[in-house]
Design a protein around this motif. Structure first.
Motif, PDB file in Angstrom:
ATOM      1  N   GLU A   5      40.063   6.426  26.432  1.00 45.00           N
ATOM      2  CA  GLU A   5      39.538   5.518  27.458  1.00 45.00           C
ATOM      3  C   GLU A   5      39.893   5.943  28.879  1.00 45.00           C
ATOM      4  O   GLU A   5      39.141   5.675  29.811  1.00 45.00           O
ATOM      5  CB  GLU A   5      40.080   4.098  27.226  1.00 45.00           C
ATOM      6  N   LYS A   8      37.325  10.571  32.010  1.00 43.96           N
ATOM      7  CA  LYS A   8      35.914  10.554  32.397  1.00 43.96           C
ATOM      8  C   LYS A   8      35.249  11.699  31.644  1.00 43.96           C
ATOM      9  O   LYS A   8      35.904  12.665  31.249  1.00 43.96           O
ATOM     10  CB  LYS A   8      35.763  10.777  33.905  1.00 43.96           C
ATOM     11  N   LYS A  11      28.061  15.094  31.031  1.00 44.94           N
ATOM     12  CA  LYS A  11      26.974  15.217  30.052  1.00 44.94           C
ATOM     13  C   LYS A  11      27.044  16.543  29.313  1.00 44.94           C
ATOM     14  O   LYS A  11      26.466  16.694  28.251  1.00 44.94           O
ATOM     15  CB  LYS A  11      25.622  15.015  30.731  1.00 44.94           C
ATOM     16  N   MET A 115      30.843   9.887  33.246  1.00 51.72           N
ATOM     17  CA  MET A 115      30.721   8.745  32.339  1.00 51.72           C
ATOM     18  C   MET A 115      32.077   8.187  31.920  1.00 51.72           C
ATOM     19  O   MET A 115      33.057   8.925  31.826  1.00 51.72           O
ATOM     20  CB  MET A 115      29.995   9.183  31.057  1.00 51.72           C
ATOM     21  N   SER A 116      32.076   6.911  31.618  1.00 49.80           N
ATOM     22  CA  SER A 116      33.238   6.281  30.992  1.00 49.80           C
ATOM     23  C   SER A 116      33.264   6.706  29.525  1.00 49.80           C
ATOM     24  O   SER A 116      32.284   7.230  28.990  1.00 49.80           O
ATOM     25  CB  SER A 116      33.108   4.758  31.073  1.00 49.80           C
ATOM     26  N   GLU A 118      33.167   4.777  26.969  1.00 53.75           N
ATOM     27  CA  GLU A 118      32.165   3.992  26.244  1.00 53.75           C
ATOM     28  C   GLU A 118      30.763   4.593  26.415  1.00 53.75           C
ATOM     29  O   GLU A 118      30.019   4.751  25.447  1.00 53.75           O
ATOM     30  CB  GLU A 118      32.190   2.550  26.738  1.00 53.75           C
ATOM     31  N   HIS A 119      30.416   4.962  27.648  1.00 52.33           N
ATOM     32  CA  HIS A 119      29.106   5.544  27.910  1.00 52.33           C
ATOM     33  C   HIS A 119      28.968   6.899  27.206  1.00 52.33           C
ATOM     34  O   HIS A 119      27.927   7.202  26.612  1.00 52.33           O
ATOM     35  CB  HIS A 119      28.907   5.676  29.418  1.00 52.33           C
ATOM     36  N   TYR A 120      30.020   7.714  27.254  1.00 51.41           N
ATOM     37  CA  TYR A 120      29.981   9.019  26.587  1.00 51.41           C
ATOM     38  C   TYR A 120      29.843   8.851  25.074  1.00 51.41           C
ATOM     39  O   TYR A 120      29.063   9.552  24.427  1.00 51.41           O
ATOM     40  CB  TYR A 120      31.222   9.848  26.932  1.00 51.41           C
ATOM     41  N   GLU A 121      30.570   7.911  24.512  1.00 49.70           N
ATOM     42  CA  GLU A 121      30.482   7.650  23.073  1.00 49.70           C
ATOM     43  C   GLU A 121      29.055   7.261  22.687  1.00 49.70           C
ATOM     44  O   GLU A 121      28.541   7.699  21.658  1.00 49.70           O
ATOM     45  CB  GLU A 121      31.478   6.559  22.676  1.00 49.70           C
ATOM     46  N   ASP A 122      28.399   6.469  23.543  1.00 45.80           N
ATOM     47  CA  ASP A 122      27.002   6.108  23.300  1.00 45.80           C
ATOM     48  C   ASP A 122      26.106   7.342  23.331  1.00 45.80           C
ATOM     49  O   ASP A 122      25.200   7.485  22.509  1.00 45.80           O
ATOM     50  CB  ASP A 122      26.510   5.093  24.343  1.00 45.80           C
ATOM     51  N   GLN A 123      26.352   8.257  24.290  1.00 47.98           N
ATOM     52  CA  GLN A 123      25.556   9.482  24.393  1.00 47.98           C
ATOM     53  C   GLN A 123      25.722  10.326  23.139  1.00 47.98           C
ATOM     54  O   GLN A 123      24.750  10.873  22.607  1.00 47.98           O
ATOM     55  CB  GLN A 123      25.966  10.297  25.614  1.00 47.98           C
TER      56      GLN A 123
END
Length: 132
Positions: A5, A8, A11, A115-116, A118-123
């Motif tokens: 967490e 950062k 992509k 990205m955070s 959470e955002h990276y995990e989504d990607q």
């Protein structure tokens, strides 16, 4: 897969640990899994300048060579020389012993584009769904 967490993410699957005006950069757990066993690493020298999104080195695995793209602009303060003799640190411990470089950031505001966890995990989840 691990997505700390406090980091950062870019992509291009690099992580960044902010330490004041410095940033430690490495390859994510997801990226090292996708690459497979890392066999060699090419890194910049201390004093080299990095520009955000420009190539700054490469990682070679058994089946492929992956370019490394700078998540932030800055000057290299340190490169992980241990990786020349032990590139497997990237696979074994991507968030600690497997770090790549430490830079002095040219513009800390660039970190806002990363990205955070959470955002990276989504990607990553989307990328994995696309592979199926």
């Amino acid at each position: 897969m691990d997505f700390p967490e406090e980091l950062k993410y870019s992509k291009e699957h690099l992580w960044v640990r902010m330490e004041g005006d410095r940033a430690v950069i490495g390859i994510t757990d997801y990226a090292q899994t996708q690459l497979g066993m890392v066999t060699s690493v090419e890194l910049p020298e201390p004093g080299d300048d990095l520009e955000q999104d420009d190539s700054f080195g490469s990682v070679e695995a058994r089946k492929t060579v992956a370019e490394l793209y700078a998540p932030l602009s800055g000057t290299v303060l340190e490169a992980n020389s241990e990786l020349h003799t032990s590139p497997e640190f990237i696979n074994d411990d991507p968030y600690d012993a497997g770090w790549l470089v430490v830079i002095e950031m040219a513009d800390p505001e660039e970190a806002n584009l990363l990205m955070s966890a959470e955002h990276y995990e989504d990607q990553v989840a989307v990328a994995e769904d696309d592979e199926e």
